[in-house]
Enzyme design. Structure first.
Site, short mmCIF file in Angstrom:
data_model
loop_
_atom_site.label_atom_id
_atom_site.label_comp_id
_atom_site.label_asym_id
_atom_site.label_seq_id
_atom_site.Cartn_x
_atom_site.Cartn_y
_atom_site.Cartn_z
N LYS A 92 11.74 -0.99 68.74
CA LYS A 92 12.83 -0.15 69.46
C LYS A 92 13.77 -1.05 70.31
O LYS A 92 14.98 -0.64 70.60
CB LYS A 92 12.35 1.02 70.32
CG LYS A 92 11.48 1.91 69.38
CD LYS A 92 12.25 2.68 68.49
CE LYS A 92 11.93 3.71 67.70
NZ LYS A 92 12.60 4.39 66.58
N SER A 99 14.34 4.20 71.63
CA SER A 99 13.27 4.97 72.66
C SER A 99 13.67 4.36 73.99
O SER A 99 13.93 3.09 74.01
CB SER A 99 12.04 4.67 72.00
OG SER A 99 11.21 5.09 73.08
N TYR A 127 5.46 -1.12 68.72
CA TYR A 127 6.58 -0.11 68.45
C TYR A 127 7.59 -0.22 69.22
O TYR A 127 8.71 -0.16 68.81
CB TYR A 127 5.80 1.56 68.79
CG TYR A 127 6.85 2.62 68.82
CD1 TYR A 127 7.27 3.14 67.64
CD2 TYR A 127 7.14 3.15 69.98
CE1 TYR A 127 8.49 4.09 67.79
CE2 TYR A 127 8.05 4.00 70.13
CZ TYR A 127 8.38 4.50 69.21
OH TYR A 127 9.45 5.63 69.10
N1 LIG Z 1 9.43 12.47 70.04
C1 LIG Z 1 9.44 11.54 71.19
O1 LIG Z 1 8.91 11.64 72.16
C2 LIG Z 1 10.21 10.27 70.79
C3 LIG Z 1 10.69 9.23 71.87
C4 LIG Z 1 11.48 8.22 71.53
C5 LIG Z 1 11.81 8.07 70.54
N2 LIG Z 1 11.57 8.80 69.38
C6 LIG Z 1 12.13 8.43 68.08
O2 LIG Z 1 12.80 9.59 67.51
C7 LIG Z 1 12.82 9.53 66.02
C8 LIG Z 1 11.98 10.96 65.51
O3 LIG Z 1 10.85 10.91 66.06
P1 LIG Z 1 10.35 12.36 66.03
O4 LIG Z 1 9.40 12.37 67.34
O5 LIG Z 1 11.45 13.26 65.53
O6 LIG Z 1 9.29 12.29 64.73
P2 LIG Z 1 8.45 13.30 63.73
O7 LIG Z 1 8.85 14.80 64.20
O8 LIG Z 1 7.32 12.99 63.69
O9 LIG Z 1 9.64 13.08 62.49
C9 LIG Z 1 9.50 11.82 61.89
C10 LIG Z 1 10.37 11.97 60.63
O10 LIG Z 1 10.40 10.60 59.90
C11 LIG Z 1 9.82 10.81 58.62
N3 LIG Z 1 9.56 9.70 58.22
C12 LIG Z 1 8.30 9.03 58.86
N4 LIG Z 1 8.14 7.69 58.39
C13 LIG Z 1 9.16 7.64 57.35
C14 LIG Z 1 9.36 6.74 56.24
N5 LIG Z 1 8.61 5.50 56.32
N6 LIG Z 1 10.61 6.72 55.47
C15 LIG Z 1 11.15 7.97 55.73
N7 LIG Z 1 10.91 8.93 56.35
C16 LIG Z 1 10.00 8.84 57.39
C17 LIG Z 1 9.05 12.12 58.73
O11 LIG Z 1 8.73 12.66 57.56
P3 LIG Z 1 7.66 12.29 56.50
O12 LIG Z 1 6.41 11.92 57.44
O13 LIG Z 1 7.20 13.28 55.93
O14 LIG Z 1 8.13 10.90 55.66
C18 LIG Z 1 9.85 13.15 59.76
O15 LIG Z 1 10.82 13.71 58.63
C19 LIG Z 1 12.09 8.42 65.79
O16 LIG Z 1 12.79 7.18 65.59
C20 LIG Z 1 11.29 8.07 67.08
O17 LIG Z 1 10.73 6.70 67.36
C21 LIG Z 1 10.83 9.97 69.63
#
Ligand SMILES: NC(=O)c1ccc[n+]([C@@H]2O[C@H](COP(=O)([O-])OP(=O)(O)OC[C@H]3O[C@@H](n4cnc5c(N)ncnc54)[C@H](OP(=O)(O)O)[C@@H]3O)[C@@H](O)[C@H]2O)c1
Length: 257
Positions: free
Chosen positions: A163, A146, A159
């Protein structure tokens, strides 16, 4: 031509929603066989069907696994090899953020959980993939970090620390695992997913977008397209790097002008 993953297999944690689901779709479109992992069977089953439909492919595999549970890593990698025959690409995408507040006040359970899911999980999965496939056959590891890992934040410090450490892990393993295995990270800015809902809901998203030189929030496809580039032969001379995808936000915030 080089932006293809034909005859490759990819294991994507957190592949049931958001960024991970789009990476799985984009990889499938590029010819890969994919395995998605998260914690809820019904959501995974539905997501796998949608990934197949969106990519025009068949056979997206899914498996329940919790990346915060140490025993899960070997099981997930072994099952991927069992069903798909290989684990050529590992995408460490699943993450958690159970605590919002100053780092100085964090409690031990939420500190431990954040580290277990966001940092220990990716390490153990990479170890399992290396030992059982990539060491002998090569491969690519992508860590979804991130922009938070590159700065400080009033409430996301815990968090962000994970990262930041994931970026360092990427550099370290990039140095250790060549020439056969490349390890890179992607650092997204704000992308409209469930995970970041509190940061973009209401007027907040528009305010953040306004601060980005490119004047919009990220789409899951922005991240998935970069992941394809790094996973494919097009990225074959890149390792140990972190690619910032944030509409220019980081450079704007650091600007003196
Ligand atoms: N969205 C943003 O603005 C943003 C910005 C910077 C970085 N990121 C990073 O991008 C990545 C994906 O984020 P996203 O925004 O796509 O999140 P999301 O839409 O909430 O999806 C998260 C995914 O991870 C799964 N998950 C959560 N905890 C888990 C665990 N302990 N074991 C296995 N699976 C797990 C969730 O499914 P279940 O809950 O059903 O397990 C879901 O499939 C993350 O690493 C996040 O830190 C996101």
């Amino acid at each position: 031509m080089e932006l293809r993953l034909d005859e490759r297999t990819a294991l994507i944690t957190g592949g049931s929603r958001g960024i991970g689901k789009q990476i799985a779709t984009t990889f499938a479109e590029a010819g890969a066989q994919v395995m998605i992992v998260s914690r809820k069977a019904e959501v995974l089953e539905q997501a796998a069907a949608e990934i197949d439909a969106a990519s025009g492919t068949k056979g997206c595999q899914w498996m329940v696994g919790n990346t915060g549970h140490p025993e899960s890593a070997e099981l997930v990698v072994a099952e991927t090899i069992e069903r798909l025959g290989a684990v050529d690409v590992l995408v460490n995408n699943a993450a958690t953020n159970p605590y919002a507040g100053p780092m100085i006040d964090v409690d031990l359970p939420r500190w431990d959980k954040t580290i277990a899911v966001n940092l220990t999980g990716p390490l153990l999965l990479t170890q399992a993939a290396w030992r059982s496939w990539m060491k002998d056959n090569g491969g690519v590891v992508l860590n979804i970090s991130s922009v938070g890992g590159l700065s400080t934040n009033a409430v996301l410090g815990v968090y962000d620390l994970t990262k930041s450490a994931l970026i360092h892990m990427t550099q370290q393993l990039g140095a250790e695992l060549g020439p056969g295995v490349r390890v890179n990270a992607i650092c997204p800015g704000l992308v409209k997913t469930d995970f970041a809902r509190l940061l973009w809901e209401g007027d907040r998203g528009a305010e953040v977008a306004d601060g980005y030189p490119l004047k919009r929030l990220g789409e899951v496809t922005d991240i998935a397209n970069a992941a394809l580039y790094l996973a494919s032969e097009a990225g074959s001379w890149i390792t140990g790097q972190h690619l910032v995808l944030d509409g220019g936000g980081l450079v704007a915030f650091n600007s003196l002008g």
